[in-house]
Design a protein around this motif. Sequence first.
Motif, PDB file in Angstrom:
ATOM      1  N   ASP A 203       4.130   3.274  -8.183  1.00  0.00           N
ATOM      2  CA  ASP A 203       3.635   2.306  -9.169  1.00  0.00           C
ATOM      3  C   ASP A 203       3.898   2.716 -10.617  1.00  0.00           C
ATOM      4  O   ASP A 203       4.064   1.865 -11.475  1.00  0.00           O
ATOM      5  CB  ASP A 203       2.142   2.072  -8.937  1.00  0.00           C
ATOM      6  N   GLU A 204       3.944   4.007 -10.902  1.00  0.00           N
ATOM      7  CA  GLU A 204       4.189   4.448 -12.276  1.00  0.00           C
ATOM      8  C   GLU A 204       5.674   4.521 -12.605  1.00  0.00           C
ATOM      9  O   GLU A 204       6.053   4.652 -13.761  1.00  0.00           O
ATOM     10  CB  GLU A 204       3.505   5.788 -12.525  1.00  0.00           C
ATOM     11  N   GLN A 205       6.541   4.403 -11.571  1.00  0.00           N
ATOM     12  CA  GLN A 205       7.982   4.434 -11.773  1.00  0.00           C
ATOM     13  C   GLN A 205       8.600   3.036 -11.765  1.00  0.00           C
ATOM     14  O   GLN A 205       9.596   2.789 -12.444  1.00  0.00           O
ATOM     15  CB  GLN A 205       8.659   5.246 -10.670  1.00  0.00           C
ATOM     16  N   TYR A 206       8.030   2.156 -10.929  1.00  0.00           N
ATOM     17  CA  TYR A 206       8.611   0.831 -10.720  1.00  0.00           C
ATOM     18  C   TYR A 206       7.527  -0.235 -10.680  1.00  0.00           C
ATOM     19  O   TYR A 206       6.368   0.054 -10.407  1.00  0.00           O
ATOM     20  CB  TYR A 206       9.373   0.777  -9.380  1.00  0.00           C
TER      21      TYR A 206
ATOM     22  N   LYS B  73       0.826  -1.210   0.000  1.00  0.00           N
ATOM     23  CA  LYS B  73       0.000   0.000   0.000  1.00  0.00           C
ATOM     24  C   LYS B  73       0.864   1.265   0.000  1.00  0.00           C
ATOM     25  O   LYS B  73       0.631   2.186  -0.789  1.00  0.00           O
ATOM     26  CB  LYS B  73      -0.906  -0.036   1.239  1.00  0.00           C
ATOM     27  N   MET B  74       1.878   1.306   0.862  1.00  0.00           N
ATOM     28  CA  MET B  74       2.747   2.485   0.955  1.00  0.00           C
ATOM     29  C   MET B  74       3.590   2.667  -0.306  1.00  0.00           C
ATOM     30  O   MET B  74       3.864   3.795  -0.715  1.00  0.00           O
ATOM     31  CB  MET B  74       3.648   2.370   2.189  1.00  0.00           C
ATOM     32  N   LEU B  75       4.002   1.562  -0.909  1.00  0.00           N
ATOM     33  CA  LEU B  75       4.838   1.642  -2.104  1.00  0.00           C
ATOM     34  C   LEU B  75       4.036   1.901  -3.376  1.00  0.00           C
ATOM     35  O   LEU B  75       4.616   2.175  -4.426  1.00  0.00           O
ATOM     36  CB  LEU B  75       5.661   0.359  -2.243  1.00  0.00           C
ATOM     37  N   SER B  76       2.719   1.840  -3.282  1.00  0.00           N
ATOM     38  CA  SER B  76       1.884   2.034  -4.473  1.00  0.00           C
ATOM     39  C   SER B  76       2.062   3.428  -5.086  1.00  0.00           C
ATOM     40  O   SER B  76       1.796   3.613  -6.267  1.00  0.00           O
ATOM     41  CB  SER B  76       0.415   1.772  -4.153  1.00  0.00           C
ATOM     42  N   ILE B  77       2.561   4.390  -4.315  1.00  0.00           N
ATOM     43  CA  ILE B  77       2.792   5.727  -4.885  1.00  0.00           C
ATOM     44  C   ILE B  77       3.919   5.713  -5.928  1.00  0.00           C
ATOM     45  O   ILE B  77       4.056   6.658  -6.697  1.00  0.00           O
ATOM     46  CB  ILE B  77       3.080   6.780  -3.793  1.00  0.00           C
TER      47      ILE B  77
END
Length: 151
Positions: A33-36, A27-31
């Motif tokens: 998502d467009e980079q990695y 959830k925290m890493l979903s920000i």
Amino acid sequence: METPTLEFETEDVISYNHAKITYRLAKMLSIYDEQYDILPELEFELSHGRAKPDVAICRLNKVSWLRDIIRPTQPPLLAIEILSPRQALSDLTDKSLDIYFPSGVPAVWVIIPQFKQITVMTGSGQENFSTGIVHNEDTGISLDLGKLFAE
């Protein structure tokens, strides 16, 4: 008198806290998502062996729904491991030293839920964090430990 036989579980045990941290990480890493590509529980076939980090941060790859990849061979940019209740910490440090780093993974974050701590490992050393923000310079990814370990 017969000596009792001891049996040990050989499969990883995913506990409640382990599952909760995996969810919070995703959830925290979903920000990002467009980079990695944020890939939980994916097994990799790396140059120095197979490894399945709890969460892998990888270069963005175009999805092909017709041609799936079973075991990627490109090493993650960051591997995140969560210490399980029945796992030795040396299992994760050995995996980092024997498989991840020789295969080209630049950094491994080892999360130790019992101590609310993250150990950041690189080929040149390690650093422990129990408060604040953990940041990976190579990817620009940051993680707020207060949110990760919130009650």
